[in-house]
Design an enzyme around this catalytic site. Structure first.
Site, PDB file in Angstrom:
ATOM      1  N   LYS A 168       1.120  -1.441  -0.057  1.00 39.82           N
ATOM      2  CA  LYS A 168       0.096   0.279  -0.006  1.00 39.82           C
ATOM      3  C   LYS A 168       0.797   1.206  -0.192  1.00 39.82           C
ATOM      4  O   LYS A 168       0.854   2.440  -0.778  1.00 39.82           O
ATOM      5  CB  LYS A 168      -1.186   0.094   1.263  1.00 39.82           C
ATOM      6  CG  LYS A 168      -1.484  -1.012   0.941  1.00 39.82           C
ATOM      7  CD  LYS A 168      -2.853  -0.783   2.220  1.00 39.82           C
ATOM      8  CE  LYS A 168      -2.467  -1.185   4.007  1.00 39.82           C
ATOM      9  NZ  LYS A 168      -1.680  -2.077   3.994  1.00 39.82           N
TER      10      LYS A 168
ATOM     11  N   ARG B 105      -9.995   1.003   8.574  1.00 36.52           N
ATOM     12  CA  ARG B 105      -9.548  -0.086   8.843  1.00 36.52           C
ATOM     13  C   ARG B 105      -9.896  -0.913   9.577  1.00 36.52           C
ATOM     14  O   ARG B 105     -10.363  -2.458   9.753  1.00 36.52           O
ATOM     15  CB  ARG B 105      -8.141  -0.493   9.860  1.00 36.52           C
ATOM     16  CG  ARG B 105      -6.571  -0.511   8.607  1.00 36.52           C
ATOM     17  CD  ARG B 105      -5.715  -0.638   9.447  1.00 36.52           C
ATOM     18  NE  ARG B 105      -3.970  -1.186   9.873  1.00 36.52           N
ATOM     19  CZ  ARG B 105      -3.235  -0.448   8.697  1.00 36.52           C
ATOM     20  NH1 ARG B 105      -3.315   0.609   8.440  1.00 36.52           N
ATOM     21  NH2 ARG B 105      -1.945  -1.454   8.950  1.00 36.52           N
TER      22      ARG B 105
ATOM     23  N   ARG C 119      11.360  -6.425   4.125  1.00 35.28           N
ATOM     24  CA  ARG C 119      10.551  -4.560   4.033  1.00 35.28           C
ATOM     25  C   ARG C 119      12.215  -3.698   4.464  1.00 35.28           C
ATOM     26  O   ARG C 119      12.542  -3.969   6.505  1.00 35.28           O
ATOM     27  CB  ARG C 119       9.846  -4.443   4.468  1.00 35.28           C
ATOM     28  CG  ARG C 119       9.164  -2.933   4.154  1.00 35.28           C
ATOM     29  CD  ARG C 119       8.129  -2.677   4.423  1.00 35.28           C
ATOM     30  NE  ARG C 119       6.910  -3.048   5.695  1.00 35.28           N
ATOM     31  CZ  ARG C 119       5.766  -2.985   6.187  1.00 35.28           C
ATOM     32  NH1 ARG C 119       4.925  -2.152   4.483  1.00 35.28           N
ATOM     33  NH2 ARG C 119       4.944  -3.396   7.123  1.00 35.28           N
TER      34      ARG C 119
ATOM     35  N   ARG D 259      10.845  -1.663  10.510  1.00 27.72           N
ATOM     36  CA  ARG D 259       9.926  -1.182  10.965  1.00 27.72           C
ATOM     37  C   ARG D 259      10.150  -2.273  12.981  1.00 27.72           C
ATOM     38  O   ARG D 259      10.469  -3.542  12.540  1.00 27.72           O
ATOM     39  CB  ARG D 259       8.945  -1.210  10.705  1.00 27.72           C
ATOM     40  CG  ARG D 259       8.323   0.054  10.249  1.00 27.72           C
ATOM     41  CD  ARG D 259       7.398  -0.205   8.641  1.00 27.72           C
ATOM     42  NE  ARG D 259       6.104  -0.464  10.066  1.00 27.72           N
ATOM     43  CZ  ARG D 259       4.552  -0.715   9.297  1.00 27.72           C
ATOM     44  NH1 ARG D 259       4.499   0.108   8.283  1.00 27.72           N
ATOM     45  NH2 ARG D 259       3.904  -1.087   9.904  1.00 27.72           N
TER      46      ARG D 259
ATOM     47  N   ARG E  26      -0.507  -9.149  13.211  1.00 23.23           N
ATOM     48  CA  ARG E  26      -1.172  -8.308  12.160  1.00 23.23           C
ATOM     49  C   ARG E  26      -2.302  -8.435  11.393  1.00 23.23           C
ATOM     50  O   ARG E  26      -2.764  -7.563  10.952  1.00 23.23           O
ATOM     51  CB  ARG E  26      -0.140  -7.330  11.942  1.00 23.23           C
ATOM     52  CG  ARG E  26       0.604  -5.929  13.017  1.00 23.23           C
ATOM     53  CD  ARG E  26       2.140  -5.806  12.120  1.00 23.23           C
ATOM     54  NE  ARG E  26       1.980  -4.609  11.465  1.00 23.23           N
ATOM     55  CZ  ARG E  26       2.909  -4.123  10.202  1.00 23.23           C
ATOM     56  NH1 ARG E  26       3.529  -4.892  10.203  1.00 23.23           N
ATOM     57  NH2 ARG E  26       2.348  -3.219   9.386  1.00 23.23           N
TER      58      ARG E  26
HETATM   59  P1  AMP Z   1       1.390   0.973   9.008  1.00 18.92           P
HETATM   60  O1  AMP Z   1       2.181   1.254   8.756  1.00 18.92           O
HETATM   61  O2  AMP Z   1      -0.071   1.454   8.303  1.00 18.92           O
HETATM   62  O3  AMP Z   1       0.654  -0.414   9.119  1.00 18.92           O
HETATM   63  O4  AMP Z   1       0.998   0.848  10.174  1.00 18.92           O
HETATM   64  C1  AMP Z   1       1.024   0.859  11.450  1.00 18.92           C
HETATM   65  C2  AMP Z   1       0.353   0.506  12.487  1.00 18.92           C
HETATM   66  O5  AMP Z   1      -0.330   2.020  13.076  1.00 18.92           O
HETATM   67  C3  AMP Z   1      -1.100  -0.701  13.128  1.00 18.92           C
HETATM   68  O6  AMP Z   1      -0.472  -1.982  12.684  1.00 18.92           O
HETATM   69  C4  AMP Z   1      -1.735   0.226  13.425  1.00 18.92           C
HETATM   70  O7  AMP Z   1      -2.048  -0.479  15.050  1.00 18.92           O
HETATM   71  C5  AMP Z   1      -1.654   1.965  13.594  1.00 18.92           C
HETATM   72  N1  AMP Z   1      -2.519   2.157  12.697  1.00 18.92           N
HETATM   73  C6  AMP Z   1      -2.403   2.769  11.754  1.00 18.92           C
HETATM   74  N2  AMP Z   1      -3.688   3.146  10.379  1.00 18.92           N
HETATM   75  C7  AMP Z   1      -4.578   2.849  11.210  1.00 18.92           C
HETATM   76  C8  AMP Z   1      -5.873   2.763  11.456  1.00 18.92           C
HETATM   77  N3  AMP Z   1      -6.140   3.377  10.330  1.00 18.92           N
HETATM   78  N4  AMP Z   1      -6.707   2.218  12.283  1.00 18.92           N
HETATM   79  C9  AMP Z   1      -6.254   1.912  13.591  1.00 18.92           C
HETATM   80  N5  AMP Z   1      -4.788   1.358  13.457  1.00 18.92           N
HETATM   81  C10 AMP Z   1      -4.256   2.231  12.525  1.00 18.92           C
END
Ligand code: AMP
Length: 209
Positions: free
Chosen positions: A13, A88, A122, A155, A166
């Site tokens: 994404k 999400r 990654r 990360r 996740r």
């Molecule tokens: P990402 O970089 O999009 O994988 O997001 C990393 C982490 O941020 C996720 O595992 C969640 O803990 C938090 N996070 C990101 N976007 C959301 C969202 N829309 N709703 C809730 N938690 C989020």
């Protein structure tokens, strides 16, 4: 063009949002990047989000929805945006559809076994958020961000146990959004296992149809 990108963590994404934002001249809004920036700056929001992120859980909707809505009300979002990592949950999707009229929801489909393999390789830029993969999407110079020259990192939530968590959270809470947007006639699905530039091409073709 107002787009949301759906897909499991590691589906690509961030990479696709970055290319699409450049192509469409609209901002790329990543909730994960916003939370990570708040974490680095030790803001109250960052402190609240930290324990959820460390465990691979979603940050609660009440912390997430207002944050995104505020961002979308800014001037640079009025002609469009690419939302990466939001919504999400169904509650987030409902909150978004009450305020915004989307053009499409793009589902980047990648099987779980490919996701697990990808997450191990990654690397991300802690400064600008750009994402790479040591094998499939390497930076021009090893360990250095092409865009801003910062040193790349792994990360904290890309460790294997957290990746599994996740993925479970994705299937339980986020995958239902695929049907949600399908029923609204907004869903476009692309094969996310192709090379990044081919995935971008498939998305551009699908959203222009
Ligand atoms: P990402 O970089 O999009 O994988 O997001 C990393 C982490 O941020 C996720 O595992 C969640 O803990 C938090 N996070 C990101 N976007 C959301 C969202 N829309 N709703 C809730 N938690 C989020």
């Amino acid at each position: 063009m107002k787009l949301v990108l759906l897909g499991a963590p590691g589906a690509g994404k961030g990479t696709q949002a970055s290319s699409l934002a450049e192509f469409l001249h609209v901002p790329h809004i990543s909730t994960g990047d916003i939370f990570r920036k708040n974490l680095r700056n030790e803001t109250p929001l960052g402190m609240k989000a930290k324990s959820y992120m460390d465990q691979g859980l979603l940050v609660p909707d009440e912390l997430t929805v207002d944050l995104v809505m505020d961002r979308l009300s800014e001037e640079d979002c009025q002609n469009g945006y690419i939302l990466d990592g939001f919504p999400r949950t169904l509650a987030q999707a409902d909150a978004l559809s009450q305020k915004e009229k989307l053009d499409a929801a793009v589902n980047i489909h990648v099987p779980d076994e490919v996701i697990v393999e990808r997450m191990g390789g990654r690397r991300v830029c802690p400064s600008c958020g750009e994402s790479y993969h040591v094998q499939y999407n390497p930076p021009k110079q090893e360990g250095i961000c092409d865009k801003c020259g910062a040193e790349l990192i792994t990360r904290a939530d890309d460790v294997p146990e957290t990746v599994q968590k996740r993925l479970t959270v994705y299937h339980d809470q986020t995958a239902p959004l695929i049907d949600y947007y399908d029923q609204k006639g907004l869903l476009v699905t692309v094969d996310g296992t192709m090379a990044p530039k081919d995935v971008t091409g498939a998305i551009v073709k699908a959203i222009q149809e």
